[in-house]
Write a protein that holds these residues in place. Structure first.
Motif, PDB file in Angstrom:
ATOM      1  N   HIS A 193       0.836  -1.202   0.000  1.00  0.00           N
ATOM      2  CA  HIS A 193       0.000   0.000   0.000  1.00  0.00           C
ATOM      3  C   HIS A 193       0.877   1.261   0.000  1.00  0.00           C
ATOM      4  CE1 HIS A 193      -3.325   2.628   1.006  1.00  0.00           C
ATOM      5  NE2 HIS A 193      -2.703   3.030   2.085  1.00  0.00           N
ATOM      6  N   PHE A 194       1.843   1.293   0.885  1.00  0.00           N
ATOM      7  CA  PHE A 194       2.706   2.470   1.022  1.00  0.00           C
ATOM      8  C   PHE A 194       3.638   2.637  -0.190  1.00  0.00           C
ATOM      9  CE2 PHE A 194       6.365   4.866   2.716  1.00  0.00           C
ATOM     10  CZ  PHE A 194       5.693   5.949   3.276  1.00  0.00           C
ATOM     11  N   ALA A 195       4.253   1.538  -0.590  1.00  0.00           N
ATOM     12  CA  ALA A 195       5.190   1.596  -1.726  1.00  0.00           C
ATOM     13  C   ALA A 195       4.473   2.101  -2.975  1.00  0.00           C
ATOM     14  CB  ALA A 195       5.790   0.213  -1.983  1.00  0.00           C
ATOM     15  N   GLY A 196       3.255   1.585  -3.190  1.00  0.00           N
ATOM     16  CA  GLY A 196       2.511   1.935  -4.392  1.00  0.00           C
ATOM     17  C   GLY A 196       2.126   3.404  -4.456  1.00  0.00           C
ATOM     18  N   MET A 197       1.979   4.042  -3.287  1.00  0.00           N
ATOM     19  CA  MET A 197       1.511   5.432  -3.323  1.00  0.00           C
ATOM     20  C   MET A 197       2.617   6.441  -3.044  1.00  0.00           C
ATOM     21  SD  MET A 197      -0.936   5.829   0.005  1.00  0.00           S
ATOM     22  CE  MET A 197      -0.297   5.757   1.677  1.00  0.00           C
ATOM     23  N   LEU A 198       3.843   5.992  -3.042  1.00  0.00           N
ATOM     24  CA  LEU A 198       4.939   6.901  -2.693  1.00  0.00           C
ATOM     25  C   LEU A 198       5.071   8.067  -3.686  1.00  0.00           C
ATOM     26  CD1 LEU A 198       7.065   7.393  -0.585  1.00  0.00           C
ATOM     27  CD2 LEU A 198       8.610   5.856  -1.799  1.00  0.00           C
ATOM     28  N   ASP A 199       4.987   7.789  -4.980  1.00  0.00           N
ATOM     29  CA  ASP A 199       5.060   8.867  -5.980  1.00  0.00           C
ATOM     30  C   ASP A 199       3.893   9.840  -5.798  1.00  0.00           C
ATOM     31  OD1 ASP A 199       7.332   7.876  -7.118  1.00  0.00           O
ATOM     32  OD2 ASP A 199       6.311   6.836  -8.759  1.00  0.00           O
ATOM     33  N   TYR A 200       2.730   9.274  -5.525  1.00  0.00           N
ATOM     34  CA  TYR A 200       1.528  10.085  -5.285  1.00  0.00           C
ATOM     35  C   TYR A 200       1.724  10.984  -4.061  1.00  0.00           C
ATOM     36  CZ  TYR A 200      -3.486  10.859  -4.147  1.00  0.00           C
ATOM     37  OH  TYR A 200      -4.717  11.385  -3.855  1.00  0.00           O
ATOM     38  N   LEU A 201       2.286  10.420  -3.007  1.00  0.00           N
ATOM     39  CA  LEU A 201       2.528  11.211  -1.786  1.00  0.00           C
ATOM     40  C   LEU A 201       3.447  12.396  -2.065  1.00  0.00           C
ATOM     41  CD1 LEU A 201       2.964   8.610   1.139  1.00  0.00           C
ATOM     42  CD2 LEU A 201       1.029  10.162   0.744  1.00  0.00           C
ATOM     43  N   LYS A 202       4.497  12.147  -2.866  1.00  0.00           N
ATOM     44  CA  LYS A 202       5.409  13.257  -3.201  1.00  0.00           C
ATOM     45  C   LYS A 202       4.651  14.420  -3.822  1.00  0.00           C
ATOM     46  CE  LYS A 202       9.431  10.409  -4.209  1.00  0.00           C
ATOM     47  NZ  LYS A 202      10.312   9.906  -5.278  1.00  0.00           N
ATOM     48  N   VAL A 203       3.714  14.091  -4.697  1.00  0.00           N
ATOM     49  CA  VAL A 203       2.954  15.131  -5.392  1.00  0.00           C
ATOM     50  C   VAL A 203       1.966  15.816  -4.446  1.00  0.00           C
ATOM     51  CG1 VAL A 203       1.309  15.604  -7.261  1.00  0.00           C
ATOM     52  CG2 VAL A 203       3.214  14.008  -7.631  1.00  0.00           C
ATOM     53  N   LYS A 208       7.932  -6.797  -9.932  1.00  0.00           N
ATOM     54  CA  LYS A 208       8.843  -6.139 -10.877  1.00  0.00           C
ATOM     55  C   LYS A 208       8.387  -6.380 -12.322  1.00  0.00           C
ATOM     56  CE  LYS A 208      13.791  -5.726 -11.778  1.00  0.00           C
ATOM     57  NZ  LYS A 208      15.133  -6.238 -11.446  1.00  0.00           N
ATOM     58  N   ALA A 209       8.037  -7.608 -12.602  1.00  0.00           N
ATOM     59  CA  ALA A 209       7.600  -7.964 -13.962  1.00  0.00           C
ATOM     60  C   ALA A 209       6.317  -7.218 -14.321  1.00  0.00           C
ATOM     61  CB  ALA A 209       7.377  -9.475 -14.057  1.00  0.00           C
ATOM     62  N   TRP A 210       5.380  -7.140 -13.362  1.00  0.00           N
ATOM     63  CA  TRP A 210       4.140  -6.429 -13.627  1.00  0.00           C
ATOM     64  C   TRP A 210       4.412  -4.929 -13.831  1.00  0.00           C
ATOM     65  CZ3 TRP A 210       1.876  -2.340 -11.051  1.00  0.00           C
ATOM     66  CH2 TRP A 210       0.662  -1.922 -11.622  1.00  0.00           C
ATOM     67  N   ALA A 211       5.221  -4.350 -12.937  1.00  0.00           N
ATOM     68  CA  ALA A 211       5.484  -2.905 -12.981  1.00  0.00           C
ATOM     69  C   ALA A 211       6.145  -2.504 -14.303  1.00  0.00           C
ATOM     70  CB  ALA A 211       6.351  -2.488 -11.799  1.00  0.00           C
ATOM     71  N   ALA A 212       6.947  -3.406 -14.866  1.00  0.00           N
ATOM     72  CA  ALA A 212       7.635  -3.115 -16.130  1.00  0.00           C
ATOM     73  C   ALA A 212       6.636  -2.915 -17.283  1.00  0.00           C
ATOM     74  CB  ALA A 212       8.610  -4.242 -16.461  1.00  0.00           C
ATOM     75  N   THR A 213       5.459  -3.501 -17.131  1.00  0.00           N
ATOM     76  CA  THR A 213       4.444  -3.392 -18.194  1.00  0.00           C
ATOM     77  C   THR A 213       3.390  -2.336 -17.885  1.00  0.00           C
ATOM     78  OG1 THR A 213       2.880  -4.944 -17.199  1.00  0.00           O
ATOM     79  CG2 THR A 213       4.655  -5.906 -18.506  1.00  0.00           C
ATOM     80  N   ALA A 214       3.410  -1.782 -16.665  1.00  0.00           N
ATOM     81  CA  ALA A 214       2.360  -0.844 -16.251  1.00  0.00           C
ATOM     82  C   ALA A 214       2.585   0.543 -16.848  1.00  0.00           C
ATOM     83  CB  ALA A 214       2.318  -0.754 -14.726  1.00  0.00           C
ATOM     84  N   PRO A 215       1.499   1.268 -17.139  1.00  0.00           N
ATOM     85  CA  PRO A 215       1.661   2.621 -17.674  1.00  0.00           C
ATOM     86  C   PRO A 215       2.349   3.533 -16.658  1.00  0.00           C
ATOM     87  CG  PRO A 215      -0.693   1.998 -17.535  1.00  0.00           C
ATOM     88  CD  PRO A 215       0.105   0.886 -16.938  1.00  0.00           C
ATOM     89  N   HIS A 216       3.138   4.465 -17.155  1.00  0.00           N
ATOM     90  CA  HIS A 216       3.762   5.428 -16.248  1.00  0.00           C
ATOM     91  C   HIS A 216       2.781   6.572 -15.966  1.00  0.00           C
ATOM     92  CE1 HIS A 216       6.668   7.992 -14.312  1.00  0.00           C
ATOM     93  NE2 HIS A 216       6.203   8.981 -15.074  1.00  0.00           N
ATOM     94  N   THR A 217       2.586   6.862 -14.691  1.00  0.00           N
ATOM     95  CA  THR A 217       1.758   8.018 -14.331  1.00  0.00           C
ATOM     96  C   THR A 217       2.498   8.806 -13.264  1.00  0.00           C
ATOM     97  OG1 THR A 217       0.588   6.784 -12.609  1.00  0.00           O
ATOM     98  CG2 THR A 217      -0.414   6.796 -14.805  1.00  0.00           C
ATOM     99  N   GLU A 218       2.262  10.107 -13.263  1.00  0.00           N
ATOM    100  CA  GLU A 218       2.977  10.961 -12.306  1.00  0.00           C
ATOM    101  C   GLU A 218       2.411  10.766 -10.894  1.00  0.00           C
ATOM    102  OE1 GLU A 218       3.786  15.630 -11.212  1.00  0.00           O
ATOM    103  OE2 GLU A 218       2.078  15.047 -12.442  1.00  0.00           O
TER     104      GLU A 218
END
Lengths: 204, 204
Positions: free
Chosen positions: A155-165, A193-203
């Protein structure tokens, strides 16, 4: 294998953790990302609570972010070893949620004057809250709770970029390297890792 | 029997559910109600997360309202019969929490201008949210989830008076009689009734 679809927006926010939990569980899923405008408004009446995310598992619908994350955590053995640890995960996630919701309320506020006042108020509160979360990690050998990998870390790892914003702190992980370490830990798990490599990049 | 102390303020708010859960479990506890000013500020550094409620069980501290409520629910057999029901409880409580937090943010806002704007915004959202909660109850034979008594009912029943105040709807239970029925159901359980008879009266 179950047929699974996750409905959310084109964002990580607090929902990326659900995606990475599904990846960790080896669960293939359709990652439906709705447009926030018309597409969402058309879809909304068909959701259980008028909210996203919705996870559909073989036709059964599951709503609300934390309830889904906890449910998947249980399913994949990421809920701690006993009721005391399950509690500690919930407690620490609740605390992080308070900060996240405060920040997101301000971030999405459309009234500039209200936004500015809230930002001033938040600026007084964030340092102590972030220090508290950092102390949580130190106490738990770098994990959010229970000194082991749990759904709270996803939960935390996934929202870290979001938290920065939403916290308006691009340097968040420079100030708190332990936050980055959780993300590295979760995203280095081969299936994630394998899943994230295919996921769309979002800010966000 | 364990030595238990609950630390909170002189209010029901979302914490009365914890008190009634302890009563239901036959757990005697010291019901410490701190003054919001100096007494709280002096106490605050000694809490795990700088927040109340804190539940102390034989010296071990438990923080955050929903995590404690879920933990006690599990302890007293009020968490549903399986993972699907435990999920449904969490989901429905999450939804109610969103409304409660929105309302409480506005209620406690000190800036009159921000408060007014939020009230206008909220007025547009509350009817649909309350209808959704009412539909939840109808679907679950009058309970919050899983068609049976769970910790979610204690949580909701305990904060009903508080909701009336923060939603600024003194007629809430006239509009939604099902809300009152949950409270009557919980507060008519003999152990809860006996405890409530001795509890201080508070408006919130």
């Amino acid at each position: 294998m179950s047929k699974v679809t996750l409905y959310y927006f084109q964002a990580k926010a607090a929902v990326e953790g659900i995606r990475t939990l599904l990846a960790y569980g080896g669960q293939e899923f359709e990652d439906r990302r709705l447009e926030f405008g018309e597409e969402w408004l058309k879809f909304k009446p068909n959701t259980p609570l008028g909210t996203l995310p919705v996870l559909n598992i073989d036709g059964k619908e599951y709503a609300t972010c934390l309830a889904i994350s906890r449910y998947l955590g249980k399913k994949y053995g990421l809920i701690g070893d006993n009721d005391e640890e399950a509690f500690e995960i919930d407690q620490n996630v609740d605390y992080i949620t308070d900060m996240r919701q405060r920040a997101s309320t301000t971030y999405w506020e459309r009234d500039e004057e209200i936004k500015k006042k809230q930002q001033e108020e938040n600026a007084k509160l964030y340092p102590a809250m972030l220090d508290k979360i950092n102390a949580m990690l130190e106490k738990n050998d770098g994990y959010i709770a229970a000194k082991k990998l749990t759904w709270a870390d996803f939960h935390f790892a996934g929202m870290l970029d979001y938290l920065k914003v939403i916290l308006q702190m691009p340097d968040l992980t420079d100030k708190y390297p332990a936050f980055k370490k959780i993300a590295e830990r979760v995203y280095s798990i081969p299936k994630v890792k394998a899943w994230a490599a295919t996921a769309p990049h979002t800010e966000l």
